[in-house]
Motif scaffolding. Sequence first.
Motif, PDB file in Angstrom:
ATOM      1  N   SER A 314       0.850  -1.192   0.000  1.00 16.97           N
ATOM      2  CA  SER A 314       0.000   0.000   0.000  1.00 16.97           C
ATOM      3  C   SER A 314       0.884   1.240   0.000  1.00 16.97           C
ATOM      4  CB  SER A 314      -0.902  -0.014   1.232  1.00 16.97           C
ATOM      5  OG  SER A 314      -1.669   1.153   1.313  1.00 16.97           O
ATOM      6  N   VAL A 318      -0.101   2.537  -6.069  1.00 13.95           N
ATOM      7  CA  VAL A 318      -0.334   1.093  -6.085  1.00 13.95           C
ATOM      8  C   VAL A 318      -1.528   0.749  -6.972  1.00 13.95           C
ATOM      9  CG1 VAL A 318      -1.844   1.090  -4.057  1.00 13.95           C
ATOM     10  CG2 VAL A 318      -0.520  -0.943  -4.616  1.00 13.95           C
ATOM     11  N   GLY A 319      -2.471   1.674  -7.139  1.00 12.01           N
ATOM     12  CA  GLY A 319      -3.592   1.417  -8.026  1.00 12.01           C
ATOM     13  C   GLY A 319      -3.154   1.254  -9.474  1.00 12.01           C
ATOM     14  N   ALA A 322      -1.494  -2.086  -9.731  1.00  8.33           N
ATOM     15  CA  ALA A 322      -2.499  -3.145  -9.725  1.00  8.33           C
ATOM     16  C   ALA A 322      -3.192  -3.246 -11.081  1.00  8.33           C
ATOM     17  CB  ALA A 322      -3.524  -2.878  -8.625  1.00  8.33           C
ATOM     18  N   ILE A 335      -3.094  -6.322  -1.466  1.00  9.96           N
ATOM     19  CA  ILE A 335      -2.673  -4.995  -1.035  1.00  9.96           C
ATOM     20  C   ILE A 335      -2.287  -5.112   0.436  1.00  9.96           C
ATOM     21  CG2 ILE A 335      -3.280  -2.575  -0.835  1.00  9.96           C
ATOM     22  CD1 ILE A 335      -3.218  -3.642  -3.700  1.00  9.96           C
ATOM     23  N   GLU A 363      -7.420   3.194  -3.282  1.00  6.04           N
ATOM     24  CA  GLU A 363      -6.851   3.626  -4.561  1.00  6.04           C
ATOM     25  C   GLU A 363      -6.922   2.512  -5.600  1.00  6.04           C
ATOM     26  OE1 GLU A 363      -2.525   4.855  -6.491  1.00  6.04           O
ATOM     27  OE2 GLU A 363      -2.817   5.017  -4.314  1.00  6.04           O
ATOM     28  N   THR A 364      -6.633   1.289  -5.173  1.00  4.78           N
ATOM     29  CA  THR A 364      -6.675   0.163  -6.096  1.00  4.78           C
ATOM     30  C   THR A 364      -8.076  -0.049  -6.637  1.00  4.78           C
ATOM     31  OG1 THR A 364      -4.829  -0.932  -4.978  1.00  4.78           O
ATOM     32  CG2 THR A 364      -6.280  -2.311  -6.291  1.00  4.78           C
ATOM     33  N   GLN A 365      -9.060  -0.045  -5.759  1.00  2.76           N
ATOM     34  CA  GLN A 365     -10.440  -0.237  -6.187  1.00  2.76           C
ATOM     35  C   GLN A 365     -10.864   0.831  -7.184  1.00  2.76           C
ATOM     36  OE1 GLN A 365     -12.813  -2.349  -5.894  1.00  2.76           O
ATOM     37  NE2 GLN A 365     -14.736  -1.247  -6.167  1.00  2.76           N
ATOM     38  N   THR A 367      -8.995   2.835  -9.088  1.00  5.35           N
ATOM     39  CA  THR A 367      -8.259   2.786 -10.356  1.00  5.35           C
ATOM     40  C   THR A 367      -8.756   1.656 -11.239  1.00  5.35           C
ATOM     41  OG1 THR A 367      -6.301   3.673  -9.231  1.00  5.35           O
ATOM     42  CG2 THR A 367      -5.970   2.645 -11.381  1.00  5.35           C
ATOM     43  N   VAL A 379      -9.263  -8.907  -5.448  1.00  4.24           N
ATOM     44  CA  VAL A 379      -8.454  -8.044  -4.589  1.00  4.24           C
ATOM     45  C   VAL A 379      -8.516  -8.556  -3.158  1.00  4.24           C
ATOM     46  CG1 VAL A 379      -8.092  -5.706  -3.737  1.00  4.24           C
ATOM     47  CG2 VAL A 379      -8.864  -6.073  -6.093  1.00  4.24           C
TER      48      VAL A 379
END
Length: 808
Positions: A314, A318-319, A322, A335, A363-365, A367, A379
Amino acid sequence: MVKATGKGLLKTISKMGISTIRSYCGAQIFEAVGLERELVDKYFTGTTSRIGGIGLDVLAVEGLRRHRRAYPEVPLEVGTFEALPAGGVHAWRRDGEHHQWNPDTISAIQHAVRGGAPTRTSASPRWSTTSRARATLRGLLELNLPDQPIPLEEVEPAKDIVRRFATGAMSLGSLSREAHETLAIAMNRIGGKSNTGEGGEDPVRYTADPNGDRRRSAIKQVASGRFGVTVQYLVNADELQIKMAQGAKPGEGGQLPGHKVDSYIAKIRHSTPGVGLISPPPHHDIYSIEDLKQLIFDLRCANPEARISVKLVSEVGVGTVAAGVAKANSDHVVIAGHDGGTGASPVSSIQSAGVPWEIGLAETQQTLVMNKLRDRIVVQADGQMKTGRDVVIGALLGAEEFGFSTAPLISLGCIMMRACHLNTCPVGIATQDPELRKRFRGQPEHVVNFFFFIAEEVRHLMAQLGIPRFEDLVGRTDLLRAEEAIEHWKARGVDPHPPAHRTRHAARGGAPARAPAGSGARGPPRPRDHRTGPSGHRPRRAGEPRAARSQPEPHRRAPLRGDRPPLRRGGAARGHDRHRGPRVGRPELRRLAGTRGVDHPAGRRQRLHREGVVGRGAVGPPARQCRVRRGGQRDRRQHRVVRGHLRRAFFRGMAGERFAVRNSGAHAVVEGTGDHGCEYMTGGRVVVLGPTGRNFAAGMSGGVAYVLDGTGTFAERCNTELVDLERLTAQDLEEARGLVLEHAERTGSPVAERVLANWAHPGASWVKVMPRDYKRALAEAAEREAVGGGESTNLGVPTGSEEDVVAA
């Protein structure tokens, strides 16, 4: 002070992949968490800061408080003193910092899982509120509960929810054999997944016990050290996890102290008892998303049926990473937050390193949703998960699966002594000491009970939220809000809104980060056909009719082009039949010609042009012979051929960079190397009949290298941090001469013939590269054998049938 500053600075920039001070200055590789925007803009201009917080006034109050502790306003009497508070930042202290794991929460968990709670459906245990006590970012978030909850009976059952849980990547070696296997048994019972960590797994665990329990870990981790990674290891996995990074120690590799490497651990890791094992930072292998995609392809070739996962940290960006992982055909991404890590992690690695998983997960979600990739990947959130509330908030921020590490160990009896690295764990969990291991009292039922407690708490919260299915929780940030009644004077300024709501949809009035159907949000998984064969065909899966499999190219000679997928002899390892156990057939051998990039398998009588990695990724037995040519003409000094992971190899010509990297048992002869030769080598023998590049033997902890130093400059090019340079003994000269003689016979090398012709006085030109720990282990083993108190141990010498690769 200067030495400490230099050491800390070098460690920081090295794990970030920075090689010069100029590149470090102004790089802004950190993120500000919990500082107000005005302060960051004025004093740390340009620094990323997604979580607002305190300002100069609060910092001033804290500074003055610390000053008064050291210099009280009322002077003490002569001869008296007042000790400064211990603080308790790393370990719990009664009057120190607040810790989520403290005697109360530890005893509450252990009492509950051992039958202290009436039923699994009872109210959540006392530890369920620990994450809200000014300790985590998620503790500052509240759930938006609707006016009309639903009955608990309508909520998804706990037996389905626990399938989303996994244990963290704690290796066999860091944990005792008993603890490691108990975790695997428990997770297999509930349908979850246990993780081997980067230490390999004993093959005896692949077979079910007489009572039906399975000790096989479903997740097999592959890290930069490749400890214990074999084809058998890979095919016995439901999920193969690439350890790209770890949240507790971002940018660092793993390390197992030598006193925890007993004969059992050394056998599984193919290393030497008593010698520490260092896993290099992941960026030593993976420089770009293309390198990561290459490794994903390699693992899919080894086990087409396994889910491929990538573990990320994290942090800022990171998004985007990913999203690249999803495009690189990974099925799963983890993550990992800054919390966690075993007691073996140094303080400098777990304090102010990394950011909470809540930020990276959000951020990952967001992006993935905005790039319409959310339906291509699963995820998982990982990092000090403790409660059902943690799971629900993780789901609302975008996670579908959840990793638990410390909490399952607590349920097994861990008392948080934080002595994991000392091999002195008093409850037999994080030790290899046979006497201490006898104290282990954990049972699989304890871990099973813990996870069902978590699942039941999740069900109660889902009922309050009016959500019957867990899948419907994922990405629903509209069900989150910032806590309004924050009591702590420092926490009042923290604004947790940005990670929860920074999406296009949130900008339109607080709509969920989960986009509508068809816009790329997580829904029914998009069908994917991973092609891993030499011509792009998919290997036939177990039980699939042969007619459903596409046929490979009919011709035997195929040009190799840089834009084509990497080739494997026959594609993937044949046969992953769970009913009959693991089975690996012999792949097809092909004769290839053309220009080759990376990861060239070692085929029989194959030819390499210009550059390539010989043997890495070859899933079958290595071939007998390999020819190396340039432009169709034999070249005496091939500069761009790099040896990979084989058992026995002889190369007529020079190797490129990182020759014999992480070699753990092979015998190899080469006529010169580039930079970083024998890096992180743990076993075997290497003979170099020519010049070497810089940084030879960096991280080398086992095995022996014999270098013919004709110019007398090798000492300047060798990294002597872990090794000594010695003169060869008579026994060493005999061993080196045998390898050189075999090299001459197999390759017809004029270099080897010239060395043999001048063998009358070779000692002055030869240098023996000997790791200090390996030398100590050899001496201790010889002493045990002399007194008859120990068995002979294989110390890095290949055993079994040896296959040869000859590059002429």
